[in-house]
Design a protein around this motif. Structure first.
Motif, PDB file in Angstrom:
ATOM      1  N   ALA A  15      -1.054 105.363  49.633  1.00 57.40           N
ATOM      2  CA  ALA A  15      -1.656 105.810  48.368  1.00 57.40           C
ATOM      3  C   ALA A  15      -0.743 106.804  47.651  1.00 57.40           C
ATOM      4  N   VAL A  16      -0.052 107.672  48.402  1.00 53.51           N
ATOM      5  CA  VAL A  16       0.892 108.619  47.795  1.00 53.51           C
ATOM      6  C   VAL A  16       1.976 107.857  47.041  1.00 53.51           C
ATOM      7  N   ALA A  17       2.565 106.876  47.698  1.00 53.08           N
ATOM      8  CA  ALA A  17       3.668 106.139  47.080  1.00 53.08           C
ATOM      9  C   ALA A  17       3.209 105.395  45.822  1.00 53.08           C
ATOM     10  N   ILE A  18       2.069 104.752  45.912  1.00 57.55           N
ATOM     11  CA  ILE A  18       1.574 103.990  44.763  1.00 57.55           C
ATOM     12  C   ILE A  18       1.185 104.916  43.613  1.00 57.55           C
ATOM     13  N   SER A  19       0.459 105.978  43.918  1.00 51.56           N
ATOM     14  CA  SER A  19       0.031 106.884  42.851  1.00 51.56           C
ATOM     15  C   SER A  19       1.209 107.661  42.267  1.00 51.56           C
ATOM     16  N   GLY A  25       6.531 110.333  36.739  1.00 52.14           N
ATOM     17  CA  GLY A  25       7.170 111.653  36.707  1.00 52.14           C
ATOM     18  C   GLY A  25       6.168 112.780  36.557  1.00 52.14           C
ATOM     19  N   PHE A  26       4.981 112.575  37.070  1.00 48.09           N
ATOM     20  CA  PHE A  26       3.881 113.546  37.007  1.00 48.09           C
ATOM     21  C   PHE A  26       3.486 113.879  35.563  1.00 48.09           C
ATOM     22  N   THR A  27       3.591 112.886  34.687  1.00 46.48           N
ATOM     23  CA  THR A  27       3.159 113.077  33.304  1.00 46.48           C
ATOM     24  C   THR A  27       1.732 112.574  33.075  1.00 46.48           C
ATOM     25  N   HIS A  28       1.162 111.869  34.047  1.00 48.13           N
ATOM     26  CA  HIS A  28      -0.227 111.397  33.967  1.00 48.13           C
ATOM     27  C   HIS A  28      -1.070 112.222  34.933  1.00 48.13           C
ATOM     28  N   PRO A  29      -1.899 113.125  34.411  1.00 53.44           N
ATOM     29  CA  PRO A  29      -2.629 114.066  35.270  1.00 53.44           C
ATOM     30  C   PRO A  29      -3.488 113.412  36.354  1.00 53.44           C
ATOM     31  N   GLY A  30      -4.169 112.330  36.041  1.00 52.67           N
ATOM     32  CA  GLY A  30      -5.018 111.676  37.036  1.00 52.67           C
ATOM     33  C   GLY A  30      -4.218 111.140  38.209  1.00 52.67           C
ATOM     34  N   TRP A  31      -3.118 110.452  37.909  1.00 45.95           N
ATOM     35  CA  TRP A  31      -2.268 109.915  38.966  1.00 45.95           C
ATOM     36  C   TRP A  31      -1.559 111.040  39.719  1.00 45.95           C
ATOM     37  N   THR A  32      -1.222 112.108  39.017  1.00 44.59           N
ATOM     38  CA  THR A  32      -0.606 113.263  39.678  1.00 44.59           C
ATOM     39  C   THR A  32      -1.575 113.867  40.683  1.00 44.59           C
ATOM     40  N   LEU A  33      -2.816 114.044  40.272  1.00 42.53           N
ATOM     41  CA  LEU A  33      -3.834 114.580  41.177  1.00 42.53           C
ATOM     42  C   LEU A  33      -4.046 113.649  42.367  1.00 42.53           C
ATOM     43  N   ALA A  34      -4.080 112.341  42.121  1.00 42.56           N
ATOM     44  CA  ALA A  34      -4.232 111.368  43.206  1.00 42.56           C
ATOM     45  C   ALA A  34      -3.066 111.459  44.186  1.00 42.56           C
TER      46      ALA A  34
END
Length: 117
Positions: A15-19, A25-34
């Motif tokens: 899940a870390v790798a996919i999210s 580049g951590f520009t999408h907050p939801g995916w960054t949090l995931a």
């Protein structure tokens, strides 16, 4: 129980790798949090598994199986190519992990005439 903990850790590492890939580049907050949450949960369960596994063996299994999982899921869901060379690499990784674990087993040590640790 340690295999269950390691399996949960593997799932969260995948899940870390996919999210992380989706976080752009951590520009999408939801995916960054995931990514961060999955990393923390996966590391927690890895630490539980490492109470039983040797650190080197547990870590090698965790990273290897997670990597194989990411390659397979990438092919299934993200249109990434899975060719013969990648398939051979997956088989070699799995074979290496199995051999690594067997090298640590009491059965193999007994076959060599050594006392189990």
């Amino acid at each position: 129980m340690h295999w269950l903990y390691l399996g949960i850790a593997v799932i969260f590492e995948i899940a870390v790798a996919i999210s992380a890939g989706k976080a752009n580049g951590f520009t999408h907050p939801g995916w960054t949090l995931a990514t961060l949450a999955s990393g923390a949960i996966g590391t927690f369960f890895l630490s539980l598994a490492l109470l039983t596994f040797d650190v080197g063996v547990g870590y090698a299994i965790w990273t290897s199986i997670s990597g194989v999982g990411v390659v397979i899921l990438g092919a299934l869901f993200f249109g990434q190519r899975l060719n013969g060379a990648k398939a051979l690499g997956i088989l070699l990784v799995i074979g290496g992990v199995v051999r690594l674990k067997l090298a640590d087993s009491a059965q193999l040590q007994a076959a060599r005439g050594q006392a189990p640790a």
